[in-house]
Design a protein around this motif. Structure first.
Motif, PDB file in Angstrom:
ATOM      1  N   GLU A 113       0.874  -1.151   0.090  1.00  0.00           N
ATOM      2  CA  GLU A 113       0.130   0.107   0.094  1.00  0.00           C
ATOM      3  C   GLU A 113       0.810   1.296   0.102  1.00  0.00           C
ATOM      4  O   GLU A 113       0.510   2.042  -0.764  1.00  0.00           O
ATOM      5  CB  GLU A 113      -0.906  -0.030   1.319  1.00  0.00           C
ATOM      6  N   GLU A 114       1.908   1.416   0.892  1.00  0.00           N
ATOM      7  CA  GLU A 114       2.742   2.426   0.859  1.00  0.00           C
ATOM      8  C   GLU A 114       3.875   2.609  -0.206  1.00  0.00           C
ATOM      9  O   GLU A 114       3.875   4.034  -0.452  1.00  0.00           O
ATOM     10  CB  GLU A 114       3.259   2.654   2.415  1.00  0.00           C
ATOM     11  N   ARG A 115       4.601   1.535  -0.412  1.00  0.00           N
ATOM     12  CA  ARG A 115       5.719   1.769  -1.350  1.00  0.00           C
ATOM     13  C   ARG A 115       5.058   1.502  -2.896  1.00  0.00           C
ATOM     14  O   ARG A 115       5.225   2.270  -3.911  1.00  0.00           O
ATOM     15  CB  ARG A 115       6.677   0.765  -1.232  1.00  0.00           C
ATOM     16  N   LEU A 116       4.144   0.457  -3.014  1.00  0.00           N
ATOM     17  CA  LEU A 116       3.872   0.120  -4.275  1.00  0.00           C
ATOM     18  C   LEU A 116       2.465   0.902  -4.674  1.00  0.00           C
ATOM     19  O   LEU A 116       1.966   0.358  -5.872  1.00  0.00           O
ATOM     20  CB  LEU A 116       3.694  -1.384  -4.457  1.00  0.00           C
ATOM     21  N   LYS A 117       1.771   1.518  -3.793  1.00  0.00           N
ATOM     22  CA  LYS A 117       0.434   1.915  -4.286  1.00  0.00           C
ATOM     23  C   LYS A 117      -0.765   0.721  -4.773  1.00  0.00           C
ATOM     24  O   LYS A 117      -1.358   1.238  -5.419  1.00  0.00           O
ATOM     25  CB  LYS A 117       0.484   3.092  -5.057  1.00  0.00           C
ATOM     26  N   PHE A 118      -0.494  -0.541  -4.419  1.00  0.00           N
ATOM     27  CA  PHE A 118      -1.312  -1.468  -4.633  1.00  0.00           C
ATOM     28  C   PHE A 118      -2.423  -1.836  -3.559  1.00  0.00           C
ATOM     29  O   PHE A 118      -1.888  -2.107  -2.316  1.00  0.00           O
ATOM     30  CB  PHE A 118      -0.604  -2.714  -5.089  1.00  0.00           C
ATOM     31  N   PHE A 119      -3.705  -1.543  -3.762  1.00  0.00           N
ATOM     32  CA  PHE A 119      -4.458  -2.088  -2.649  1.00  0.00           C
ATOM     33  C   PHE A 119      -5.212  -3.347  -3.106  1.00  0.00           C
ATOM     34  O   PHE A 119      -6.039  -3.491  -4.124  1.00  0.00           O
ATOM     35  CB  PHE A 119      -5.432  -0.811  -2.490  1.00  0.00           C
ATOM     36  N   VAL A 120      -5.560  -4.234  -2.022  1.00  0.00           N
ATOM     37  CA  VAL A 120      -5.948  -5.645  -2.193  1.00  0.00           C
ATOM     38  C   VAL A 120      -7.509  -5.516  -2.280  1.00  0.00           C
ATOM     39  O   VAL A 120      -7.880  -6.442  -3.096  1.00  0.00           O
ATOM     40  CB  VAL A 120      -5.401  -6.361  -1.146  1.00  0.00           C
ATOM     41  N   GLU A 121      -7.971  -4.677  -1.919  1.00  0.00           N
ATOM     42  CA  GLU A 121      -9.649  -4.804  -1.765  1.00  0.00           C
ATOM     43  C   GLU A 121     -10.176  -5.043  -3.409  1.00  0.00           C
ATOM     44  O   GLU A 121      -9.667  -4.289  -4.217  1.00  0.00           O
ATOM     45  CB  GLU A 121     -10.042  -3.470  -1.061  1.00  0.00           C
ATOM     46  N   HIS A 122     -10.863  -6.039  -3.263  1.00  0.00           N
ATOM     47  CA  HIS A 122     -11.616  -6.359  -4.738  1.00  0.00           C
ATOM     48  C   HIS A 122     -11.050  -6.959  -5.637  1.00  0.00           C
ATOM     49  O   HIS A 122     -11.145  -6.890  -6.865  1.00  0.00           O
ATOM     50  CB  HIS A 122     -12.490  -5.151  -5.090  1.00  0.00           C
ATOM     51  N   LYS A 123      -9.732  -7.415  -5.368  1.00  0.00           N
ATOM     52  CA  LYS A 123      -8.548  -7.888  -6.326  1.00  0.00           C
ATOM     53  C   LYS A 123      -8.642  -9.317  -6.391  1.00  0.00           C
ATOM     54  O   LYS A 123      -8.680  -9.843  -5.344  1.00  0.00           O
ATOM     55  CB  LYS A 123      -7.332  -7.176  -6.015  1.00  0.00           C
ATOM     56  N   LYS A 124      -8.427  -9.899  -7.709  1.00  0.00           N
ATOM     57  CA  LYS A 124      -8.007 -11.341  -7.342  1.00  0.00           C
ATOM     58  C   LYS A 124      -6.556 -11.556  -7.291  1.00  0.00           C
ATOM     59  O   LYS A 124      -5.905 -11.043  -8.107  1.00  0.00           O
ATOM     60  CB  LYS A 124      -8.652 -11.838  -9.034  1.00  0.00           C
ATOM     61  N   ILE A 125      -6.365 -12.630  -6.609  1.00  0.00           N
ATOM     62  CA  ILE A 125      -4.980 -12.858  -6.084  1.00  0.00           C
ATOM     63  C   ILE A 125      -4.812 -14.205  -6.222  1.00  0.00           C
ATOM     64  O   ILE A 125      -5.635 -15.297  -5.686  1.00  0.00           O
ATOM     65  CB  ILE A 125      -4.915 -12.509  -4.519  1.00  0.00           C
ATOM     66  N   LEU A 126      -3.643 -14.694  -6.837  1.00  0.00           N
ATOM     67  CA  LEU A 126      -2.973 -16.033  -6.822  1.00  0.00           C
ATOM     68  C   LEU A 126      -1.679 -15.941  -5.923  1.00  0.00           C
ATOM     69  O   LEU A 126      -0.653 -15.189  -6.268  1.00  0.00           O
ATOM     70  CB  LEU A 126      -2.768 -16.190  -8.185  1.00  0.00           C
TER      71      LEU A 126
END
Length: 275
Positions: A113-126
């Motif tokens: 979230e802080e370095r890569l600005k990627f947020f997990v909510e509602h995402k498909k994860i493998l």
């Protein structure tokens, strides 16, 4: 003279670990007096090694591959995060008790979230792999309400155990190319062996972020495969390492160090070593 707090990291292998450099930089921020050692433990000897470390006056230890499940079993008291994970990466020895904590999940999410600005909510994860590293990050991932989480592993039984505990899906490696994912996490030790996991390159088509829990001077084989397969961004686990270490340091010393400069210095050092 301040009393020196004795700390360390246990694993096998452990020679590659940057944890001593990280924690010494943390200590410098506060003027703390610490020592921090790398300790390689023979497989099957974790429990006896813990007793020796306590006798030698260690206050706390980080635990890495492949001993996180052993550390959980050895802990006399665990945090809720460690109980959910059933894996421990931070041990504290206090009043004849072994306190177990897992900072992998919070470190992983903070780096996303802080370095890569990627947020997990509602995402498909493998997630590739089903060992202690996966257990460490799953509770924190699930708290962020992803759309779905799928685990791929060679052992169907081990993956199914995770699925039953966390309410997620499992597939075999040869099924990984049948769907697209927003985030693909390599939690296998393949990068330590300079190999890529058995994931299909088609899995990375449309992937926003491919994240390897292992860190290295050069892009890992997983990161190279991800870029070839079409992932928009690939990252190693150096940021997670620094963030989870900061959480461990706070548990032991009572204050959380800054991480941005530590990450930048380590990345610069790794980049120079790759030339």
């Amino acid at each position: 003279m301040k009393q020196v707090t004795k700390l360390g990291v246990m694993g096998n292998p452990i020679g590659h670990s940057l944890s001593p450099e990280i924690h010494l930089m943390f200590a410098k921020q506060f003027g703390d007096e610490i020592s921090y050692d790398k300790v390689e433990i023979p497989l099957g000897e974790f429990e006896s090694a813990i007793g020796e470390m306590i006798d030698e006056g260690y206050h706390g230890l980080n635990v890495t591959i492949p001993f996180k499940l052993d550390a959980f079993r050895c802990s006399t008291k665990c945090s809720s995060q460690a109980r959910q994970s059933r894996a421990v990466n931070t041990l504290t020895f206090q009043n004849n008790k072994i306190l177990g904590e897992n900072t992998d999940g919070t470190g992983f999410i903070r780096d996303l979230e802080e370095r890569l600005k990627f947020f997990v909510e509602h995402k498909k994860i493998l997630i590739l792999g089903a060992g202690g590293g996966v257990r460490g990050i799953l509770p924190a991932l699930m708290e962020r309400m992803p759309k779905s989480v799928t685990v791929a592993n060679r052992s169907v039984a081990r993956a199914q155990e995770l699925c039953d505990e966390f309410g997620i899906q499992s597939i075999l490696y040869d099924e990984t190319g049948s769907e697209s994912y927003d985030l693909i996490v390599n939690a296998t030790p393949t990068s330590l062996q300079n190999k890529a996991p058995l994931v299909s390159p088609f899995a990375f088509d449309g992937c926003e972020l491919a994240y390897d829990l292992v860190y290295a001077a050069k892009p890992t084989p997983f990161m190279e495969l991800a870029k070839q397969g079409g992932a928009r961004h690939a990252s190693d686990g150096l940021g997670m390492l620094v963030e989870q270490a900061a959480d461990s340091y706070e548990i032991w010393m009572g204050h959380r160090p800054g991480t941005q400069d530590v990450y930048a210095k380590l990345r610069e050092t790794l980049d120079k070593s790759a030339k």
